[in-house]
Write a protein that holds these residues in place. Structure first.
Motif, PDB file in Angstrom:
ATOM      1  N   THR A  49      -4.724   5.368   6.056  1.00 43.82           N
ATOM      2  CA  THR A  49      -5.808   4.732   5.291  1.00 43.82           C
ATOM      3  C   THR A  49      -5.686   4.957   3.782  1.00 43.82           C
ATOM      4  O   THR A  49      -6.187   4.156   3.000  1.00 43.82           O
ATOM      5  N   ASP A  50      -5.005   6.028   3.348  1.00 36.19           N
ATOM      6  CA  ASP A  50      -5.056   6.426   1.942  1.00 36.19           C
ATOM      7  C   ASP A  50      -3.704   6.376   1.225  1.00 36.19           C
ATOM      8  O   ASP A  50      -3.562   6.912   0.121  1.00 36.19           O
ATOM      9  N   ALA A  51      -2.711   5.754   1.833  1.00 32.21           N
ATOM     10  CA  ALA A  51      -1.408   5.577   1.185  1.00 32.21           C
ATOM     11  C   ALA A  51      -0.879   4.184   1.525  1.00 32.21           C
ATOM     12  O   ALA A  51      -1.177   3.642   2.602  1.00 32.21           O
ATOM     13  N   TRP A  52      -0.090   3.615   0.602  1.00 38.75           N
ATOM     14  CA  TRP A  52       0.427   2.253   0.786  1.00 38.75           C
ATOM     15  C   TRP A  52       1.860   2.179   0.259  1.00 38.75           C
ATOM     16  O   TRP A  52       2.233   2.908  -0.668  1.00 38.75           O
ATOM     17  N   ILE A  53       2.623   1.292   0.844  1.00 35.27           N
ATOM     18  CA  ILE A  53       3.948   0.983   0.317  1.00 35.27           C
ATOM     19  C   ILE A  53       4.041  -0.524   0.129  1.00 35.27           C
ATOM     20  O   ILE A  53       3.344  -1.303   0.791  1.00 35.27           O
TER      21      ILE A  53
END
Length: 309
Positions: free
Chosen positions: A54-58
């Motif tokens: 929920t709290d990291a993206w690529i």
């Protein structure tokens, strides 16, 4: 050279992406400061304290290459931190803007129901003018400058003699944790951006992949704790994570003794590179202390702030 406009998607990472993210961020570091400033353990330590689903993206290219990365982390009762990175060859394609939108949307969700002003701190290389303009355009204000300081040891450091009644001891696992946290919480109230932290969360984060209790130290004045230092070995050197001395014991050489003791252990382990970050405008003049033991500024990180309420 930047590549032409590429198709990409934004999604959450998995543990299998950790090494590729490390490699991509290292390329960003090399472009900004001339050398990598991240290791795989840094990424895994960060992920041990945030839910990456929920709290990291690529950002992934059409060929599934990771070309962007961002995260948001709750770091205190009223503070969240974020960093956003874009592969040097894929800049100016909107990747950074989209990742920052994801970060901010999640930060607003995390801020819901919390008391007091919630602040989102965005950390980026001071030399990255495009990134600085991006966050300024989104309403962030420049708050602070941090220096990455470094020393390459050429010989075994001399130990610093502490005043009578003051002793330096190694941290004892499963015994000194709460004492350590108490000193940290008291000494770092004098630092910019301080917010109250939860003990169990804080200590679990500090005992991540790079945890080595032989590199943690406490200083005692008779039977009372007076200061501490926490460090860890990384691929690029020994990193001094935290150093603090209680107000009433400052200007007695305790900080210097902790540093030189740590330098000596690093040298004995054949690790000659020592690294740390320090607030350029430290209220306790910490940068002067680090300069007194031979450390010199190497690069700068800008911190921008945005209030979420």
């Amino acid at each position: 050279m930047e590549k032409g406009v590429q198709k990409f998607i934004i999604k959450h990472p998995t543990l299998d992406d950790a090494q590729a993210i490390t490699d991509m961020v290292a390329l960003c570091d090399i472009e900004d400061i001339g050398e990598p400033d991240i290791t795989l353990s840094d990424v895994l330590d960060m992920w041990s304290s945030i839910p990456i689903e929920t709290d990291a993206w690529i950002a992934a290219s059409a060929t599934d290459e990771i070309i962007g990365y961002g995260f948001v982390e709750v770091t205190g009762a009223n503070r969240m931190d974020t960093c956003v990175f874009v592969h040097p060859q894929f800049k100016n394609q909107g990747i950074g803007s989209l990742l920052l939108e994801k970060v901010e949307a999640r930060a607003y969700v995390l801020a819901e129901g919390k008391e007091g002003k919630q602040k989102l701190m965005n950390q980026l290389s001071f030399t990255n003018t495009a990134a600085r303009k991006l966050v300024e355009d989104r309403g962030y204000q420049f708050s602070r400058l941090y220096e990455r300081m470094k020393i390459e040891l050429e010989e075994q450091p001399n130990q610093y003699q502490l005043p009578e009644g003051i002793t330096l001891k190694h941290f004892q696992p499963d015994h000194d944790e709460e004492t350590l946290f108490t000193i940290y919480d008291e000494t770092f109230q004098d630092s910019w951006g301080y917010t109250k932290k939860d003990f169990s969360t804080w200590i679990s984060q500090k005992k991540g992949d790079g945890y080595d209790p032989s590199l943690w130290f406490l200083v005692w004045k008779d039977s009372k704790p007076a200061g501490f230092l926490m460090s860890r070995m990384q691929e690029d050197g020994l990193f001094i994570d935290l150093l603090g001395v209680k107000r009433e014991y400052r200007k007695h050489g305790i900080g210097k003794a902790l540093l030189l003791h740590t330098f000596g252990i690093a040298y004995q382990r054949n690790q000659k590179t020592i690294l740390l970050y320090v607030d350029s405008d430290s209220l306790t003049n910490a940068n002067r202390l680090y300069q007194s033991v031979g450390m010199r500024p190497h690069s700068q990180t800008a911190v921008y702030m945005k209030e979420l309420n």
